[in-house]
Design an enzyme around this catalytic site. Structure first.
Site, short mmCIF file in Angstrom:
data_model
loop_
_atom_site.label_atom_id
_atom_site.label_comp_id
_atom_site.label_asym_id
_atom_site.label_seq_id
_atom_site.Cartn_x
_atom_site.Cartn_y
_atom_site.Cartn_z
N VAL A 568 19.80 -1.77 -2.38
CA VAL A 568 19.02 -2.71 -1.58
C VAL A 568 18.58 -3.91 -2.41
CG1 VAL A 568 16.84 -2.97 -0.38
CG2 VAL A 568 18.28 -1.00 0.07
N ASP A 569 18.24 -3.63 -3.66
CA ASP A 569 17.83 -4.73 -4.55
C ASP A 569 18.95 -5.74 -4.72
OD1 ASP A 569 15.73 -3.13 -4.97
OD2 ASP A 569 16.19 -2.63 -7.05
N ASP A 570 20.17 -5.33 -4.46
CA ASP A 570 21.32 -6.21 -4.71
C ASP A 570 21.76 -6.97 -3.48
OD1 ASP A 570 21.47 -5.33 -7.31
OD2 ASP A 570 22.65 -3.59 -6.71
#
Ligand code: ATP
Ligand code: MG
Length: 698
Positions: A568-570
């Site tokens: 998700v961070d990406d």
């Protein structure tokens, strides 16, 4: 052991059951009693028909069973668990959980009231039923020609000797034992020996530094270390014992004492003295494995433990931050690891199964050690690397042992692809029946290479999405039950209920894309982060109360298939378009000159975020602007113009963790020009790549 050493907690109020089946030999010599059914008070004599004993043949069959697994998980998994030996059966209401932090502490319980032992189920059960002479593990050393094998009886004997040695060191139920070994058969043996006596293993990957080992030993208060003099990976010598000694010193300087170290003499004949040459050895603390264990009996009582008794601790690979000490317990993990192994790979007893993962990672725990042995398969243990001495090595091993199921990582496949197809031509790989991948999304290019060339188009490719935290496969195509789509992990396993949320926490229906969550626990849900239950609650259950947060993004297509879009961070937000890194990478990697690609977002004055692509070219390809153009075009035509990279950086390599995963937070920093804020890079396989990337930045 000092009384001050905290033991991993037993669930409060659960009595300990003592062994009513003193040792496997008693049963082994009575082969007419070739049944694993328990005679303990509380166990049933009439077993219901166990569930999931046959492979799933069709989507319809799956749908019906899946619906049942969601409607009544306790009875579903209870019926599956009938296949195993339980010294005492679980209570009728054995399953309970709370996944909602707003309603109290997070907890998960399966098979409450039941007592079992995973080592007994993985070894004694097969020996007792007359399969002691079947191979349990096949060992392939670093150099072709250095190999070995052990039968189930031999493994059980060695497990018992080691368990007895550990008992003599004062190790018992709930004590943590650290294991720091290369990929030799004694590594799974060490894990099983811990489980046999109810000790908790913490395997530290043999490629880790003294610092990492020390931190992990301190964290779990391990007073016993099982290690090895050393090992070879390709042409590199790894001095494990030297590193272990440094780690023990670091622990001592911080007040933690490691009392006993057992050292397996690798590639030696097992004679004390011979091994001692060149290996640092501390009298009184260290002992050589082979001569020492020869003095201990090959019989050892099983410690029957409650289903929720801790089985192991294992740290995540650290792709996104400081590794977390994930805690798994006995009963649920056993049932889930065994069942997923069987169904994901259509594994039958006696099949030669090769999982290339190291036992330092969860894949090695569930799909090299426990899963295959619980299914009475023959597990291949490979000490070397797939490119040594040539990139044909994996295919040669498959032919040599007639491997039926081959389970590996996309990163390994991409590196072999990069070496060229000619390395396949000297082997047939005719024995293969099922291929599997894990660890990262597999880009369609690599998927096709695996399917069409390695498997000669005959074998289903099972793309398994799961995590250290999940203990076993979560989303995967069951072979031959429904059609695969390259790049999609397809559908959830039984009992797994994925949910996709938008970032406000609203559940999305039908075709959608967002955050991948789980609504309910499956049997091998992690039970805690060791020593930090608060971190467990905050990290996995805090972000969206009521759900387990995977940290990954996913898309669900019209057929209900899941596509993992990356962490998700990406997710990169370009002018309002949310773009998963995996999609862009697949589009770039579809170019025949690309070996591997990784993309990261960076601050862009106009679009919010821009796309920065790190591209590693195949060997011998000279970078040029025409190539850049072609890769751009690939992204434009497969995803859309908005996803075309703003920057293509010809990268000498990618920063990978020691489990082979791209450490994207490092790429984000490099892309954003913040190379002074790289953070913890201690789990990188080759830290020098970071400097090389900074130097080659345009
Ligand atoms: P950390 O949690 O410390 O950042 P990590 O997530 O890399 O480390 P693991 O538990 O080894 O540690 O990896 C699980 C992750 O790997 C998943 O969350 C997912 O991002 C990725 N992954 C695993 N298998 C697949 C797959 N088949 N397809 C896509 N992604 C996968
Ligand atoms: Mg993770």
């Amino acid at each position: 052991l000092a009384p001050s050493v905290p033991k991993l907690a037993q669930p409060a109020g659960t009595p300990l059951v003592h062994s009513s089946l003193p040792c496997y030999r008693k049963s082994r010599s009575c082969s007419h009693l070739a049944s694993a059914s328990s005679t303990a008070p509380g166990s049933t004599t009439m077993k219901p028909q166990p569930l999931l004993t046959n492979f799933i043949q069709s989507k319809e069959e799956y749908d019906a069973l899946y619906a049942r697994s969601i409607a009544d998980p306790a009875s579903f998994w209870g019926d599956v668990a009938e296949q195993f030996h339980w010294e005492k059966k679980w209570d009728p209401d054995h399953h309970s959980f709370n996944f909602d932090v707003t309603k109290g502490p997070i907890n998960v319980e399966w098979f409450k009231g039941g007592f079992t032992n995973i080592c007994y189920n993985a070894l004694d059960r097969h020996v007792m039923t007359g399969h002691g002479n079947q191979h349990c593990m096949l060992f392939e050393g670093n150099e072709p020609g250095s190999d070995g094998a052990m039968t189930y009886t031999q493994v059980l004997d060695e497990v018992c000797r080691l368990a007895n040695w550990m008992k003599a060191q004062g190790i018992g139920k709930g004590d943590c034992v650290a294991i720091y070994m290369p990929m030799v058969m004694q590594l799974p043996i060490a894990m099983l020996a811990c489980a046999r006596i109810g000790a908790v293993h913490s395997v530290v990957f043999g490629g880790f530094s003294a610092d990492a080992l020390a931190g992990r030993m301190e964290d779990c208060k391990a007073r016993v270390l099982l290690t090895c003099n050393g090992g070879m990976r390709a042409t590199k010598k790894i001095e494990l014992k030297q590193i272990a000694d440094q780690a023990i010193e670091m622990c001592a300087s911080r007040g933690h004492t490691v009392d006993s170290v057992l050292v397996f003499a690798n590639h030696k004949d097992g004679v004390a003295g011979a091994e001692a040459a060149g290996t640092p050895f501390t009298q009184g603390r260290d002992a050589w494995w082979q001569p020492t264990l020869a003095e201990f009996p090959a019989l050892c009582d099983v410690a029957w433990v409650p289903a929720e008794h801790p089985l192991f601790l294992l740290y995540t690979s650290g792709s996104t931050g400081k590794p977390k000490g994930v805690l798994h317990t006995t009963g649920g993990y056993m049932v889930y690891a065994a069942t997923t192994t069987k169904h994901a790979f259509q594994l039958q007893p006696g099949d030669v199964f090769w999982c290339t993962a190291d036992c330092g990672w969860i894949t090695g725990h569930s799909y090299l050690a426990y899963g295959p042995l619980l299914n009475r398969a023959v597990s291949v243990v490979f000490e070397g690397v797939p490119t040594h001495p040539t990139p044909a090595r994996s295919w040669e091993i498959i032919d040599k042992y007639q491997v039926k199921q081959f389970y590996t990582a996309p990163t390994a496949l991409r590196s072999l692809m990069r070496s060229g197809d000619e390395w396949l031509s000297s082997t047939s790989r005719q024995s293969l029946q099922v291929l599997g991948t894990v660890g990262e999304p597999i880009n369609p290019e690599a998927w096709h290479w695996f399917h069409d060339l390695v498997g000669n188009g005959r074998c289903p490719v099972v793309d398994t999405w799961w995590q250290t935290e999940t203990g076993g496969h979560m989303i995967l195509p069951l072979p031959r039950a429904w059609p695969a789509k390259p790049g999609s992990a397809t559908l959830p396993f039984f009992g797994v209920e994925p949910v996709i949320l938008d970032d406000k926490g609203v559940e999305l229906q039908g075709e959608c894309e967002g955050l991948l969550m789980m609504r309910r626990p499956w049997p091998s849900t992690l039970r805690s982060v060791y020593g930090d239950h608060k971190r467990y609650e905050e990290n996995y259950f805090g972000p969206y109360p009521g759900y387990y947060f995977t940290g990954d993004g996913a898309r669900r297509d019209k057929d209900g298939y899941y596509w993992i879009t990356g962490r998700v961070d990406d997710v990169i937000n370009v002018s309002g378009h949310r773009i998963g890194t995996a999609e862009v990478e697949s589009a770039i990697a579809a170019h025949h000159d690309c070996a591997e690609a990784a993309v990261a977002g960076y601050e862009h004055p106009v679009k919010g975020q821009g796309i920065y692509a790190f591209v590693v070219l195949k060997e011998g390809v000279v970078p040029n602007d025409q190539l850049k153009k072609e890769m751009w075009t690939n992204v434009r035509t497969t995803i859309g113009a908005f996803a075309a990279p703003d920057v293509i950086h010809w990268a000498p390599g990618l920063p990978k963790t020691r489990s082979g995963k791209i450490m994207r937070r490092v790429l984000r920093k490099i892309a954003g020009g913040q190379e002074n804020e790289l953070g913890d890079t201690s789990t990188l396989a080759d830290p020098s790549i970071v400097r090389q990337l900074i130097e080659t930045r345009n």
